[in-house]
Each structure stands twice: as structure tokens, then as C-alpha cells.
Design a protein around this motif. Structure first.
Motif, PDB file in Angstrom:
ATOM      1  N   GLY A  12      58.230 -23.411 -14.090  1.00 41.97           N
ATOM      2  CA  GLY A  12      58.113 -22.191 -13.309  1.00 41.97           C
ATOM      3  C   GLY A  12      57.372 -22.406 -12.000  1.00 41.97           C
ATOM      4  N   TRP A  70      55.496 -20.483 -17.492  1.00 43.06           N
ATOM      5  CA  TRP A  70      56.604 -21.240 -18.055  1.00 43.06           C
ATOM      6  C   TRP A  70      56.634 -22.653 -17.483  1.00 43.06           C
ATOM      7  CZ3 TRP A  70      60.873 -19.636 -21.260  1.00 43.06           C
ATOM      8  CH2 TRP A  70      60.760 -18.316 -21.722  1.00 43.06           C
ATOM      9  N   PRO A 105      65.131 -13.428 -19.908  1.00 43.31           N
ATOM     10  CA  PRO A 105      65.479 -14.376 -20.969  1.00 43.31           C
ATOM     11  C   PRO A 105      65.924 -13.706 -22.276  1.00 43.31           C
ATOM     12  CG  PRO A 105      63.107 -14.334 -20.595  1.00 43.31           C
ATOM     13  CD  PRO A 105      63.738 -13.550 -19.477  1.00 43.31           C
ATOM     14  N   GLY A 118      66.079 -18.604 -13.060  1.00 41.85           N
ATOM     15  CA  GLY A 118      65.212 -17.530 -13.557  1.00 41.85           C
ATOM     16  C   GLY A 118      65.589 -16.159 -13.061  1.00 41.85           C
ATOM     17  N   SER A 143      61.339 -13.382 -16.428  1.00 41.45           N
ATOM     18  CA  SER A 143      61.951 -14.535 -15.790  1.00 41.45           C
ATOM     19  C   SER A 143      61.366 -15.811 -16.387  1.00 41.45           C
ATOM     20  CB  SER A 143      61.710 -14.527 -14.274  1.00 41.45           C
ATOM     21  OG  SER A 143      62.156 -15.724 -13.686  1.00 41.45           O
ATOM     22  N   ILE A 144      62.184 -16.828 -16.520  1.00 40.70           N
ATOM     23  CA  ILE A 144      61.685 -18.107 -17.026  1.00 40.70           C
ATOM     24  C   ILE A 144      61.043 -18.932 -15.915  1.00 40.70           C
ATOM     25  CG2 ILE A 144      63.408 -18.185 -18.862  1.00 40.70           C
ATOM     26  CD1 ILE A 144      64.978 -20.173 -17.143  1.00 40.70           C
ATOM     27  N   ARG A 145      60.919 -18.374 -14.741  1.00 41.30           N
ATOM     28  CA  ARG A 145      60.269 -19.064 -13.629  1.00 41.30           C
ATOM     29  C   ARG A 145      58.901 -18.470 -13.301  1.00 41.30           C
ATOM     30  NH1 ARG A 145      62.995 -22.369 -15.211  1.00 41.30           N
ATOM     31  NH2 ARG A 145      64.872 -23.262 -14.252  1.00 41.30           N
ATOM     32  N   HIS A 173      59.197 -10.996 -21.359  1.00 36.88           N
ATOM     33  CA  HIS A 173      59.248 -11.790 -20.135  1.00 36.88           C
ATOM     34  C   HIS A 173      60.383 -11.280 -19.273  1.00 36.88           C
ATOM     35  CE1 HIS A 173      56.309 -14.856 -21.296  1.00 36.88           C
ATOM     36  NE2 HIS A 173      56.860 -14.863 -22.509  1.00 36.88           N
TER      37      HIS A 173
END
Length: 236
Positions: free
Chosen positions: A86, A83, A64, A60, A77-79, A75
Motif C-alpha cells: 500500500g 496493507w 476488497p 486498489g 482499498s487494498i492500497r 476496508h
């Protein structure tokens, strides 16, 4: 003052003993017992639970997609917590559950628990345990002879290893030393078994420290300013 019958391991009466009213004869304080037991159980928790925040989850690091022009929500971060995979927001972290309990409250809770067990007839006093060698079979026979049923709490001195080894294999018996006696173990047990040597008592029966019994005069003359004269006849 409450009097209990003293028995031997065979269940035969060998005498009687008067219980200390300050330990076994008070009105149980339910609120104090609840607070002390709650603190005792909380102290047993290890507190090692841990969840990862978004900064601790692997990956992340990159955005993205770009901020604008995709038609999707922005967004970074994908964390992020929303998510899948996440981090966890406001999750549990390692902590201590220890509660500070005053010593007077701990003692009151123990005396309340013992008084409650005596009032229900759940305290048994044995003169001494006669085990030459460890024997679980003899331990079971002794409990049956004493009429001990359900969960039992045995209070025995540490210098009797044959007694400890005899009772420690029984699943519904907990054996402790007098210094380990606590309110939770008393309340969670159906019967408390003492010996004459481990029966709790207060120290109020000891003589009070007064001016009369604190006199340490061994017959030597009292030291006063008059007999402290060190003049040997010499003139100044």
C-alpha cells in the motif's frame, strides 16, 4: 598582527607577509561557523526523495469485500497504508533544504575559520606556482617541500590552468579560486595554501569616501544663481 613566512614551491624562504588582522586575527565564533556549515551542507542535498501515497500506488480502486457480514475488518482499498504494497502515510516528498543565511554571517564564519587555521599554524603562503606544463609529480614534490600533510586546500587563480591540472589529480587536495573560498572547505582541510595574489584581505585599508576626496571640481566656475543669469539685455 600575524606575520607568515613566504616560500617558493621548493620550500625556500623568499620573504614574509603580514596578514590582515580583520581576516586572520579575530576570535573564532564557533556558533556562527556551525550554523553556516550546516546551511552549506544542507544546500548540497538534492531533495529528490519521494514516496507514494495510497492515491499514487497502482491498483486498489475497488473495495476488497463488502462492508458487513464477513466477520473481517472493514476496508475500502487494498492500497491503504496498513496493507502490504500500500501507500506510505506521511512519507518524505521532494523538498528543498536551502537555508537563508545572512551575508554578514557567512563572512564572519569564513574569517573565523581562517583565524582558527592561522592560530594552529595551518596556513601556508607561496610566492607563486612555477609550472610551465601540468605535472602531478612536481605538485607532489612541492607539497612535500612545503610540509603540507593530510587534506590540503589550494587557493589559486583561474588563469593558471597548468596549476589546476597539476593538483586536481591528487585525492587529498582540493583546489578552488579565491571567489569560491568558504568556511566549510577551510574547516575540513588540514592545511590551507595561498599565493600572494590570492591571500584574502579586507577593504578597510582603502581610503574612505569623504567630502575632500570626492571633490570633482576641474577648475570650472561654480554654478550659482548669480552666473545663471540668461538676460541678454532685452527688456521684457
Amino acid at each position: 598582527m600575524t606575520t607568515l613566512t613566504v616560500r617558493n614551491p621548493a620550500g625556500q624562504e623568499t620573504g614574509s607577509v603580514e596578514l590582515d588582522p580583520e581576516v586572520f586575527g579575530i576570535e573564532p565564533n564557533v556558533a556562527v561557523m556551525h550554523q553556516v556549515v550546516t546551511a552549506q551542507l544542507a544546500a548540497r542535498r538534492r531533495g529528490t526523495q519521494n514516496t507514494r501515497t495510497k492515491s499514487e500506488v497502482r491498483g486498489g480502486g475497488g473495495k476488497p469485500w463488502r462492508q458487513k457480514g464477513t466477520g473481517r475488518a472493514r476496508h475500502g482499498s487494498i492500497r491503504n497504508p496498513q496493507w502490504r504494497g500500500g501507500g506510505v502515510a506521511l512519507g518524505p516528498k521532494p523538498r528543498t533544504y536551502h537555508q537563508r543565511t545572512p551575508k554578514k554571517m557567512i563572512r564572519l564564519a569564513l574569517r573565523s575559520a581562517l583565524s582558527d587555521r592561522v592560530r594552529d599554524g595551518k596556513v601556508v603562503v607561496v610566492d607563486s606556482w612555477e609550472f610551465e606544463t601540468p605535472s602531478t609529480r612536481k605538485a607532489i614534490a612541492a607539497l612535500d617541500a612545503l610540509g603540507v600533510q593530510g587534506r590540503a586546500l589550494m587557493v589559486t587563480e583561474r588563469d593558471q590552468p597548468e596549476v589546476w591540472k597539476s593538483f586536481r589529480n591528487l585525492p587529498r587536495v582540493r583546489i578552488i579560486s579565491p571567489g569560491e573560498l568558504n568556511a566549510y572547505d577551510v574547516l575540513v582541510s588540514d592545511t590551507v595554501v595561498f599565493t600572494l595574489d590570492t591571500l584574502p584581505a579586507t577593504t578597510s585599508a582603502q581610503p574612505e569616501a569623504t567630502d575632500d576626496n570626492l571633490n570633482t571640481d576641474d577648475g570650472e566656475p561654480e554654478t550659482t544663481p548669480d552666473n545663471l543669469n540668461t538676460d541678454k539685455g532685452e527688456e521684457a
